[in-house]
Design an enzyme around this catalytic site. Sequence first.
Site, PDB file in Angstrom:
ATOM      1  N   GLU A  42      66.738-109.172  -9.044  1.00  0.00           N
ATOM      2  CA  GLU A  42      68.099-108.852  -8.677  1.00  0.00           C
ATOM      3  C   GLU A  42      68.795-110.383  -8.843  1.00  0.00           C
ATOM      4  O   GLU A  42      68.893-111.770  -8.394  1.00  0.00           O
ATOM      5  CB  GLU A  42      67.883-109.197  -6.543  1.00  0.00           C
ATOM      6  N   GLY A  45      66.297-117.727  -0.280  1.00  0.00           N
ATOM      7  CA  GLY A  45      64.928-116.805   1.309  1.00  0.00           C
ATOM      8  C   GLY A  45      64.092-116.005   0.835  1.00  0.00           C
ATOM      9  O   GLY A  45      62.485-116.722   0.788  1.00  0.00           O
ATOM     10  N   ALA A  46      64.269-115.386  -0.445  1.00  0.00           N
ATOM     11  CA  ALA A  46      63.170-114.505  -0.009  1.00  0.00           C
ATOM     12  C   ALA A  46      63.574-112.959  -0.604  1.00  0.00           C
ATOM     13  O   ALA A  46      65.139-113.017  -0.412  1.00  0.00           O
ATOM     14  CB  ALA A  46      62.906-113.746   1.194  1.00  0.00           C
ATOM     15  N   MET A  47      62.850-111.975  -1.001  1.00  0.00           N
ATOM     16  CA  MET A  47      63.284-110.897  -2.131  1.00  0.00           C
ATOM     17  C   MET A  47      62.959-109.658  -1.448  1.00  0.00           C
ATOM     18  O   MET A  47      61.614-109.535  -1.281  1.00  0.00           O
ATOM     19  CB  MET A  47      63.734-111.392  -3.535  1.00  0.00           C
ATOM     20  N   GLU A  48      63.147-108.169  -1.316  1.00  0.00           N
ATOM     21  CA  GLU A  48      62.799-107.362  -0.716  1.00  0.00           C
ATOM     22  C   GLU A  48      62.338-106.683  -1.683  1.00  0.00           C
ATOM     23  O   GLU A  48      62.003-105.503  -1.492  1.00  0.00           O
ATOM     24  CB  GLU A  48      63.799-107.014   0.069  1.00  0.00           C
ATOM     25  N   ASN A  49      61.431-106.742  -3.226  1.00  0.00           N
ATOM     26  CA  ASN A  49      60.896-106.209  -4.592  1.00  0.00           C
ATOM     27  C   ASN A  49      59.923-105.344  -3.403  1.00  0.00           C
ATOM     28  O   ASN A  49      59.117-105.408  -1.959  1.00  0.00           O
ATOM     29  CB  ASN A  49      60.157-107.273  -4.944  1.00  0.00           C
ATOM     30  N   GLU A  64      63.399-108.323   5.329  1.00  0.00           N
ATOM     31  CA  GLU A  64      62.628-108.375   4.234  1.00  0.00           C
ATOM     32  C   GLU A  64      62.503-107.069   4.158  1.00  0.00           C
ATOM     33  O   GLU A  64      62.339-105.880   3.237  1.00  0.00           O
ATOM     34  CB  GLU A  64      61.865-109.229   3.341  1.00  0.00           C
ATOM     35  N   HIS A  78      64.784-104.401   4.608  1.00  0.00           N
ATOM     36  CA  HIS A  78      64.816-103.222   3.457  1.00  0.00           C
ATOM     37  C   HIS A  78      63.881-102.434   2.675  1.00  0.00           C
ATOM     38  O   HIS A  78      64.479-101.857   1.383  1.00  0.00           O
ATOM     39  CB  HIS A  78      65.603-104.925   2.327  1.00  0.00           C
ATOM     40  N   GLU A  83      72.720-105.306   2.844  1.00  0.00           N
ATOM     41  CA  GLU A  83      72.674-106.756   3.748  1.00  0.00           C
ATOM     42  C   GLU A  83      72.872-106.958   5.208  1.00  0.00           C
ATOM     43  O   GLU A  83      71.945-107.514   5.868  1.00  0.00           O
ATOM     44  CB  GLU A  83      73.497-108.117   2.756  1.00  0.00           C
TER      45      GLU A  83
END
Length: 844
Positions: A121, A253-257, A290, A293, A312
């Site tokens: 992203e 901070g983090a990623m919702e893969n 996350e 999401h 978001e």
Amino acid sequence: MTEIARFYNDFQPTHYDIYIDVNRETKKIKGTTKITGVAKSTDIAIHQKDLNINLVEVSGKPREFVLDTASDALRLTVEKPGEVEVKIGYETKLTDSMMGIYPSYYEIDGVQKQIIGTQFETNFARQAFPCVDEPEAKATFSLALKYDEKQGETTLANMPENHVENGVHYFDTTVRMSTYLVAFAFGDLQAKYTETKSGVKIGVFATKAHKAKELDFGLDIAKRSIEFYEDFYETPYPLPHSWQLALPDFSAGAMENWGLVTYREVYLTLDPDNTSLDMKQLVATVIAHELAHQWFGDLVTMKWWDDLWLNESFANMMEYVAIDALEPEWGIWETFQATENPAALQRDATDGVQSVHVQVKNPAEIDALFDGAIVYAKGARMLVMVRSLIGDNALRAGLKNYFKEHQYANATGSDLWQALGEASGMDILAIVNSWLEQPGYPVVSAKLVNDELILSQQQFFIGEGNDIGRIWQIPLSSNYPEIPAIMSEKEIKISNFASLKSRNKAPLQINVGNNAHFIVKYDQTLLSDILENANEYDAITQLQILQDLKLLAEGNIVSYETIVPLLTKFADSKYVLVNKALYGIVGNLRKFVTPKSEEEKNLRRLYNKLSFAQLERLGWVQKSEESVDDQLTRPYVVNAAIYGDNKMAIKQAHDLFNASENQIANLPADVRAVILKNEVVNYGDTKLFDKLLQAHRQSSDGSFKSDICVALTSSQETAFLKVLVDKFEDANIIKPQDLRAWFAGVLSNSVGEQLAWDWIRNDWQWLEDTVGGDMEFTTFITVIARVLRTTTRLTEFKTFFEPKLEVPGLTREIKMDVKVIESRVKLISEQKDSVNHAIKKVLD
């Protein structure tokens, strides 16, 4: 300026077969991608960035192609519209940019190791494999992954691994999803697993630099969050597993893969025996965010980046909804009030700020959309406002229908409002549109004229602003039922106020609960009525009083001089909400004093006066059966006492440090940063400086590392701060993901301001080469604007940044931050003498 062309209009992929071979030793990647899809015209384009293309075939036959680097495009023609198969072979490099496929570095026993992870992203999937790299271009993905594998290493992806053949890991085909959610990782990892009551496998993964127990908290929160969302959304989690992976190097901070969520280590792993409550809350809300999401963003995805807020803002609200249900004793909505609200209100008051929904005209602008205070915090406030209007039953019913209607596809904001409107029977769009499409927010002025209450709305600005007469649909939420529920006009008048007050038997209040995104300016009569018994109100009401007064002072509508005498009214509050707001205001007073001046001595005395009784009550060490509010209040109080030159507090902190000198990581986590800062500032020497820097380098505890950063950047020795600045570009000491915090710490220290300011101007190109193109790059400019406060610095800021105004992605931030510094300089000029007089008067 390059307009964004939507490749999806001409070519719509349905399935990808992806083969990737990563060699960590040579830092080379080889890949082959086969894309099956529908060509809508004979001329199609596929995204690629920095890929060395060595093969292009269409339906098994070689095909000529053109690389258009300005548009990240591989352009080719097909014989006719319809279903087509495009095969592309390529090579590329592993880079340290924390985008695309990249290595994360860590140490065990002095030996550097690495794991490989991904970050796609917003539009970095094109750096890993050729694709139509747009949210709307959903497809299924079959991944085959090979690497220079060592025995015992772990391989992860969105979906479960189904077999390994000749060193190639094959994974199940994904559900239909966007390219930016594809993820994989591999390396020497440890893991812990559990399973939800519906059978979803949950795993937490981290490097072996962490203690095994550091994975427990994240595992528990992840499991319970998935279970909560399945119930709340009334929609099953759509994948077999939910992996949570801590990466040592991670820009966001983090990623919702989908199915493989990635985090900075500090936001997933923690020591259950010594982590502050506020840090536990932060980690829990990040995980819950996350995982929210996985439905809202992954199952249903925004159609284009202009609806980023749809992802978001909603996840930002739901993280609090979830954690409030999972840990009700935490009172997590108070954290929302104390963090999200002030951030949104402060940022959104600067003229030129983006609206929640904003058009994207240039590819470089996409990453600049991630304005945390607007897209996350303001958008979440808007949704909280909607939730309070329609209630949870309608919210859940609307969401269930929204997911059912748009699952595995894309949606726009209007689709959400339609679903919630149908469930609630309300015209939600009419209410929210003014908040969604317009930047800024109103101040509602309430005044009495001859027993008539006059309420009026006007856009609120901090600094100069162009008032073009914007009007909002304002949910007034008054404690007087006679006040209209919605204010949709510029002004309303209500007669016989004395009678209203007599019937309601309470001072008039507007925006009760502080759920809506506006502030209130009461006239002196109404404000005095409210303040008369201020200590009897609940925490949110007291917070709101301080919050609104602070913003009005920042906007130069009232003077800080009138607020200073009120501070002692709130000094003994047992509510953390009130204490955070109180010390936020007192912290703002620092801009009115010159370091080491008589005025600063008086401000330190004020800090001591405000914190003295609370320090006596709370002490430094947590007591058994202590309230959540007391646990969270203590850091504010001890920090204030140290700044206030409270000799007893300084000695107590020193004694605590000495008692744990050989195990400083074991200092009580909630006050550890203050203890270390006190030691550096009041007892620091070269030995301590070197010891802390070494501890930072060797530790894998993100919270402890952050505390060391706070301490070291507070040093009053120029020589020590120069050493830190010299380490800014040494990734072995300060990782690029952490650089902003170190830079901000030195810059905000009056002793180090010049050093940090010189560094960023001299080495801007290095910074851009290292973290440019990342969604947090522009926030370095934001950090500078929070600190600079003199006419000289304003001139220097303009001289350096105004030549960069035409750089896509930087324009809005530079223009806004010029106004931020200008307003601060003006405010100091106009209020400095009166504020310092008021401080002195309170002390007399």
